[in-house]
Structures are given as C-alpha cells and as structure tokens.
Design a protein around this motif. Structure first.
Motif, PDB file in Angstrom:
ATOM      1  N   THR A 233      78.099  84.170 125.231  1.00 30.28           N
ATOM      2  CA  THR A 233      78.072  82.801 125.746  1.00 30.28           C
ATOM      3  C   THR A 233      76.866  82.633 126.654  1.00 30.28           C
ATOM      4  O   THR A 233      76.652  83.429 127.566  1.00 30.28           O
ATOM      5  CB  THR A 233      79.364  82.489 126.531  1.00 30.28           C
ATOM      6  N   PHE A 234      76.104  81.569 126.417  1.00 37.17           N
ATOM      7  CA  PHE A 234      74.873  81.337 127.170  1.00 37.17           C
ATOM      8  C   PHE A 234      74.791  79.864 127.547  1.00 37.17           C
ATOM      9  O   PHE A 234      74.802  78.986 126.684  1.00 37.17           O
ATOM     10  CB  PHE A 234      73.666  81.737 126.318  1.00 37.17           C
ATOM     11  N   HIS A 235      74.738  79.593 128.867  1.00 37.10           N
ATOM     12  CA  HIS A 235      74.608  78.227 129.372  1.00 37.10           C
ATOM     13  C   HIS A 235      73.307  78.137 130.159  1.00 37.10           C
ATOM     14  O   HIS A 235      73.073  78.914 131.090  1.00 37.10           O
ATOM     15  CB  HIS A 235      75.784  77.859 130.280  1.00 37.10           C
ATOM     16  N   LEU A 236      72.457  77.165 129.812  1.00 35.54           N
ATOM     17  CA  LEU A 236      71.127  77.077 130.400  1.00 35.54           C
ATOM     18  C   LEU A 236      70.818  75.643 130.822  1.00 35.54           C
ATOM     19  O   LEU A 236      70.888  74.715 130.017  1.00 35.54           O
ATOM     20  CB  LEU A 236      70.083  77.539 129.380  1.00 35.54           C
TER      21      LEU A 236
ATOM     22  N   THR B  18      78.501  86.896 129.208  1.00 37.42           N
ATOM     23  CA  THR B  18      78.334  85.489 129.585  1.00 37.42           C
ATOM     24  C   THR B  18      77.203  85.367 130.591  1.00 37.42           C
ATOM     25  O   THR B  18      77.182  86.063 131.599  1.00 37.42           O
ATOM     26  CB  THR B  18      79.629  84.918 130.204  1.00 37.42           C
ATOM     27  N   LEU B  19      76.262  84.462 130.318  1.00 37.14           N
ATOM     28  CA  LEU B  19      75.130  84.220 131.215  1.00 37.14           C
ATOM     29  C   LEU B  19      74.976  82.722 131.441  1.00 37.14           C
ATOM     30  O   LEU B  19      74.915  81.937 130.491  1.00 37.14           O
ATOM     31  CB  LEU B  19      73.838  84.788 130.628  1.00 37.14           C
ATOM     32  N   LYS B  20      74.888  82.327 132.723  1.00 38.21           N
ATOM     33  CA  LYS B  20      74.648  80.943 133.094  1.00 38.21           C
ATOM     34  C   LYS B  20      73.422  80.886 133.995  1.00 38.21           C
ATOM     35  O   LYS B  20      73.361  81.608 134.992  1.00 38.21           O
ATOM     36  CB  LYS B  20      75.856  80.351 133.829  1.00 38.21           C
ATOM     37  N   VAL B  21      72.468  80.046 133.640  1.00 43.80           N
ATOM     38  CA  VAL B  21      71.242  79.900 134.425  1.00 43.80           C
ATOM     39  C   VAL B  21      71.004  78.422 134.707  1.00 43.80           C
ATOM     40  O   VAL B  21      70.956  77.612 133.774  1.00 43.80           O
ATOM     41  CB  VAL B  21      70.010  80.482 133.693  1.00 43.80           C
ATOM     42  N   ARG B  22      70.880  78.081 135.979  1.00 39.13           N
ATOM     43  CA  ARG B  22      70.505  76.725 136.382  1.00 39.13           C
ATOM     44  C   ARG B  22      69.341  76.857 137.357  1.00 39.13           C
ATOM     45  O   ARG B  22      69.500  77.358 138.473  1.00 39.13           O
ATOM     46  CB  ARG B  22      71.671  75.996 137.050  1.00 39.13           C
ATOM     47  N   TRP B  23      68.169  76.405 136.927  1.00 41.01           N
ATOM     48  CA  TRP B  23      66.961  76.656 137.720  1.00 41.01           C
ATOM     49  C   TRP B  23      66.123  75.389 137.832  1.00 41.01           C
ATOM     50  O   TRP B  23      65.959  74.643 136.874  1.00 41.01           O
ATOM     51  CB  TRP B  23      66.137  77.778 137.091  1.00 41.01           C
TER      52      TRP B  23
ATOM     53  N   LEU C  31      64.769  85.063 125.133  1.00 49.81           N
ATOM     54  CA  LEU C  31      65.918  85.899 124.803  1.00 49.81           C
ATOM     55  C   LEU C  31      65.515  86.957 123.795  1.00 49.81           C
ATOM     56  O   LEU C  31      64.795  86.665 122.826  1.00 49.81           O
ATOM     57  CB  LEU C  31      67.051  85.051 124.221  1.00 49.81           C
ATOM     58  N   GLU C  32      65.987  88.184 124.016  1.00 47.25           N
ATOM     59  CA  GLU C  32      65.726  89.271 123.081  1.00 47.25           C
ATOM     60  C   GLU C  32      67.041  89.839 122.572  1.00 47.25           C
ATOM     61  O   GLU C  32      67.984  90.056 123.341  1.00 47.25           O
ATOM     62  CB  GLU C  32      64.922  90.399 123.757  1.00 47.25           C
ATOM     63  N   ASN C  33      67.115  90.043 121.258  1.00 43.10           N
ATOM     64  CA  ASN C  33      68.249  90.738 120.651  1.00 43.10           C
ATOM     65  C   ASN C  33      69.581  90.100 121.050  1.00 43.10           C
ATOM     66  O   ASN C  33      70.427  90.723 121.695  1.00 43.10           O
ATOM     67  CB  ASN C  33      68.233  92.224 121.043  1.00 43.10           C
ATOM     68  N   VAL C  34      69.775  88.836 120.675  1.00 45.37           N
ATOM     69  CA  VAL C  34      71.003  88.115 121.033  1.00 45.37           C
ATOM     70  C   VAL C  34      71.758  87.716 119.762  1.00 45.37           C
ATOM     71  O   VAL C  34      72.194  86.580 119.603  1.00 45.37           O
ATOM     72  CB  VAL C  34      70.691  86.880 121.894  1.00 45.37           C
ATOM     73  N   LYS C  35      71.949  88.655 118.876  1.00 45.07           N
ATOM     74  CA  LYS C  35      72.628  88.386 117.616  1.00 45.07           C
ATOM     75  C   LYS C  35      74.126  88.140 117.779  1.00 45.07           C
ATOM     76  O   LYS C  35      74.775  87.629 116.866  1.00 45.07           O
ATOM     77  CB  LYS C  35      72.396  89.563 116.650  1.00 45.07           C
ATOM     78  N   SER C  36      74.683  88.467 118.942  1.00 49.50           N
ATOM     79  CA  SER C  36      76.118  88.292 119.168  1.00 49.50           C
ATOM     80  C   SER C  36      76.467  86.917 119.722  1.00 49.50           C
ATOM     81  O   SER C  36      77.643  86.615 119.937  1.00 49.50           O
ATOM     82  CB  SER C  36      76.630  89.368 120.144  1.00 49.50           C
ATOM     83  N   LEU C  37      75.474  86.070 119.954  1.00 51.98           N
ATOM     84  CA  LEU C  37      75.726  84.751 120.553  1.00 51.98           C
ATOM     85  C   LEU C  37      76.658  83.912 119.685  1.00 51.98           C
ATOM     86  O   LEU C  37      76.487  83.808 118.472  1.00 51.98           O
ATOM     87  CB  LEU C  37      74.410  84.004 120.750  1.00 51.98           C
ATOM     88  N   VAL C  38      77.639  83.281 120.356  1.00 48.88           N
ATOM     89  CA  VAL C  38      78.592  82.414 119.677  1.00 48.88           C
ATOM     90  C   VAL C  38      78.516  80.992 120.214  1.00 48.88           C
ATOM     91  O   VAL C  38      78.482  80.021 119.461  1.00 48.88           O
ATOM     92  CB  VAL C  38      80.035  82.945 119.828  1.00 48.88           C
ATOM     93  N   ARG C  39      78.479  80.851 121.537  1.00 55.08           N
ATOM     94  CA  ARG C  39      78.497  79.540 122.176  1.00 55.08           C
ATOM     95  C   ARG C  39      77.284  79.393 123.081  1.00 55.08           C
ATOM     96  O   ARG C  39      77.020  80.264 123.920  1.00 55.08           O
ATOM     97  CB  ARG C  39      79.780  79.355 122.993  1.00 55.08           C
TER      98      ARG C  39
END
Length: 460
Positions: free
Chosen positions: A244-247, A219-224, A257-265
């Motif tokens: 899970t990726f929240h941006l 899980t990665l969340k980025v707010r910039w 993003l590199e090699n993120v084939k597992s992303l679901v949400r």
C-alpha cells in the motif's frame, strides 16, 4: 425511597471494577488527570501507579519547573509495572539531558509505543533547538511503535537498530540537515511508515535526498511540501514487499520507486495547481504512474496530467479519480481506454480551474468504446454531480456503453428532488447498454444516509 435503596442506586460501580479494568480506563486520560484520582478514595490511592500509559504535555503550561518535577515524581513513585505507551510533547523544557532520562526510564520499563515531540525555542520561534534522539531508543527491544512529531538529530548505531520496530510515524518541519533520513534505512522489520514534512525557510540544504530502504515494509505514506521553487526534495523507495502506497506531493518533489511488484493499493495526489506551465510536472507524474501500473486499486488526483503519456493498467480493478475543470474529461477517457479490466469507477467532480487553462471542457465521444465498458465495469459512482450538460453527456455515455453495468450512483448536495427526477427522466431517454442497471441519487436531503453507506471519503 428508603436509605437502603438510595445506597444501592448511588453505589460506586466503577470502584468495584478490578484494578486491571480501571487501569485500562485510566490509560485513555492524560497522566495529570490520572494522578488526581488519588483524591477520590482510599480505593484509588495507588491505582494510578499501575497505569501502563503515560501522557505528558506542557502545551499551555508556562510553568516549566512544575512540569518537569511532575514527570520526575510520576516516574519515581510508579510501581514496577511495564510502561506500554509513553507520550511526551514539550516545547518549554530546556534541559535535554533530563528529557533523555525520562525517555530512558520508559525504555527500561519495556515501552512498546513511544510518542515524542521535543522542542525548545528559547525565545526564537523560528529556530528551535533540536533534540538528539537517545541511543537507548534505537536499541530498545520492546519498542513496536515510534512517533516523532518534531525535528530530531539522529545518530543511529552501526548495527542493532530497532530490532522489533513495526510502525514509524515521522512529522518534521524544515529539517536543517539530512539527519532524519538515517531513520528510514535502519529499521529491518518495519512494516508501516508515514512521513509528513515541509522543506523551506531555514533549511540549510537546497536539495534534500531521502532514501527509504526497508525490506519488510508493507505500507508507506508520504505527504511532503516544498515552500520555494528552488528547494528540491527527492524520495527513493526500495521496498520489495510494499503493498500500500499513499503519496501527497507538492511542487519540486520527486518520488522514485524500485522493485515494487507487490503493490496492490495506491493513492497519488500531485498538488500543483499551476503545473500546466511546468512540463516537468507532467513528466514526473506519468513516470511515477508507469512504475505502479500493475496495481489493482488506484486513487488519483492529478489534474494536469497529460493523458496521452499514461501507461496501461492491465490489472486495475478499482479507480477513484478526481476530475478538475482543467482537463475535465480527457483524463477519464484515457484511463478507461487503458484499464481493460476495470470493475469499479468512482469519480469526484471538482470545480477548480488552473490559471491559464481553457474553460471549454465539454464531453466528446471517444473514437472507440473502451474494453472495460463492454466486459468488466459493474458500478459507477459520481460525487459532486450538478447535472451540467457535460456531466449529463458523460453519464449517458457510460450508461449506453456499459453492457454489464449493475449500478450507477449520483451524489450531489445541489440537486433537489425535482431536479433528480428531471435528470433521471433525461437519462432514461437514452438506450442503456445493460438491462439490469440501477440508477440512484443521493442529495443533500439524504446526506446522513450517504455517510452511513460510504463513510467519509479520505482518498483525496
């Protein structure tokens, strides 16, 4: 009431609880309040020393000397019980060596959760002195959760960093160098990462480049946010197990993003309200969507994206979309056309007009019916519905073409019961594609019911 009965009624039931239960209750209080329980009775005299959660904060406490002595005494007189959580938020302690000693004491007591915010302004509110994170934190074998709420100097050892750290939360403001980046690439078992930050003002770098390389990250969340157009920030994420990726990004920020084939949400909010004048904004946004096009659940708020550049989302099942007046319906039509397996659609209608954007956002019927309306779309939810002509036309279209639609729900604080009946009557006059579809309204008079059903929507 007799004296015996009065004693039974007034019996101190909390003091009768086992020490373990009392310590757990006290762990939710600030340490200053926990220590004060020694004055309750003899029963409570030594319980505070076994509480496994310590919380020190000098906000609003101008007496730095007493604050520091209090922490020294608490750590000295505690028993040998491990410290599970250690929170230290300080803006007044100038002696950073002393702070390192406090953190070291927590590490020696096998701390599992560490929550730190250390600043000393020394009379200059715009330029605080920056604390160097102790080496003991990097090598702590029991540390599972680390939260950093201020800028830190990071000099991580070459090997053996964070052997068991699972969760990292970093909130830093206008970093003076790329020191914090070292944190993001020395966590071999990290699973949850949150990055909140701002670039601007006294930052000494016009361009910040952050690489997040975490082989176990899920899980990665980025707010910039960048405060000036000439200040750029680039995020490169290498996380093959990311699910899970929240941006949330503001102007002059790129994320690769590199090699993120597992992303679901995925949640993406590109907050640039004058982006219609910036071609790079559209290019960056569509390039990012192309990388995550295999997701199953997408929440999108990006009002200035050009729909013609969007990829095909061939695995997308649920779409949550914020629609702005700038390109009110075009983005929706393109996403429906490029999401052939979409089953759940949530729309948030937002009244915001970009500077220079056209106010003409009438609904126009697509040239062809999207495949998802004919074969997959089951539910549609529309938030912020006001019953405007374009909104009605869009709703009618979805009802008429949704051949397996089971439910369409409207949420609005502006519709009275009478207006709801009028809207429903108008919708009923068109021929629905699904004979089993149910249409429901939730207005301001049903707000409590809406929140109990759906909770607070946090995806925008």
């Amino acid at each position: 009431m007799s004296e015996v009965q009065a004693k039974k009624v007034n019996k101190d039931r909390i003091s009768a609880l086992p020490d373990e239960v009392i310590c757990h209750i006290l762990s939710f209080l600030k340490t200053e309040d926990v220590v004060m329980t020694i004055f309750l009775s003899k029963r409570w005299k030594n319980i505070w020393a076994s509480v496994r959660s310590l919380d020190f904060c000098d906000t609003g406490n101008p007496d730095t000397i007493s604050f520091s002595r209090f922490i020294d005494n608490v750590l000295f007189f505690r028993d040998s019980t491990d410290i599970h959580k250690f929170r230290l938020h300080s803006i007044s302690v100038e002696d950073f060596d002393r702070v390192c000693g406090w953190i070291g004491a927590a590490v020696r007591r096998n701390v599992a959760e560490l929550n730190l915010s250390v600043n000393y302004y020394g009379g200059d509110e715009d330029h605080p002195q920056i604390f160097e994170l102790p080496q003991s934190v990097f090598t702590c074998k029991t540390l599972r959760v680390l939260q950093l709420w201020s800028n830190f100097i990071v000099n991580a050892p070459a090997s053996g960093c964070f052997p068991n750290l699972k969760s990292l939360y970093v909130h830093f403001d206008r970093p003076v160098n790329n020191s914090m980046e070292k944190l993001f690439s020395c966590c071999p078992v990290l699973e949850d990462l949150s990055i909140h930050g701002t670039h601007g003002r006294y930052g000494d770098e016009a361009v910040l480049n952050f690489t997040v390389s975490a082989p176990e990250l899920k899980t990665l969340k980025v707010r910039w946010t960048t405060q000036n157009d000439y200040e750029k920030c680039n995020f490169l994420v290498v996380a093959p197990k990311l699910e899970t990726f929240h941006l949330w990004l503001y102007p002059s920020t790129d994320c690769y993003l590199e090699n993120v084939k597992s992303l679901v949400r995925v949640t993406i909010a590109l907050q640039d309200h004058v982006a219609d004048e910036d071609r790079l904004f559209s290019i960056r946004g569509t390039a990012l969507l192309a990388v995550i096009s295999s997701v199953r659940h997408l929440s999108l708020s990006a009002h200035c994206l050009k729909g013609c550049c969007l990829p095909v989302f061939d695995k997308l099942r649920r779409l949550e979309l914020a629609l702005y007046n700038c390109y009110y319906w075009e983005l929706l039509k393109v996403l429906l056309r490029r999401s052939p397996r979409l089953e759940y659609l949530v729309l948030e209608l937002k009244d915001f007009m970009c500077p220079g954007a056209s106010s003409d956002h009438q609904w126009s019927t697509p040239d062809s019916v999207p495949i998802c309306l004919l074969t997959h779309l089951k539910t549609v939810s529309i938030w912020g519905f006001k019953g405007k002509p374009d909104e009605m036309d869009a709703a009618k279209y979805l009802l008429m073409k949704g051949e397996i639609l089971k439910k369409m729900t409207f949420f609005s604080e502006d519709l009275s019961r009478t207006k709801e009946e009028e809207v429903y009557k108008e919708l009923s006059m068109c021929k629905w594609g699904s004979k089993t579809c149910q249409v429901k309204f939730y207005g301001d008079h049903q707000k409590d019911e809406v929140y109990s059903l759906f909770g607070l929507r946090s995806w925008i």
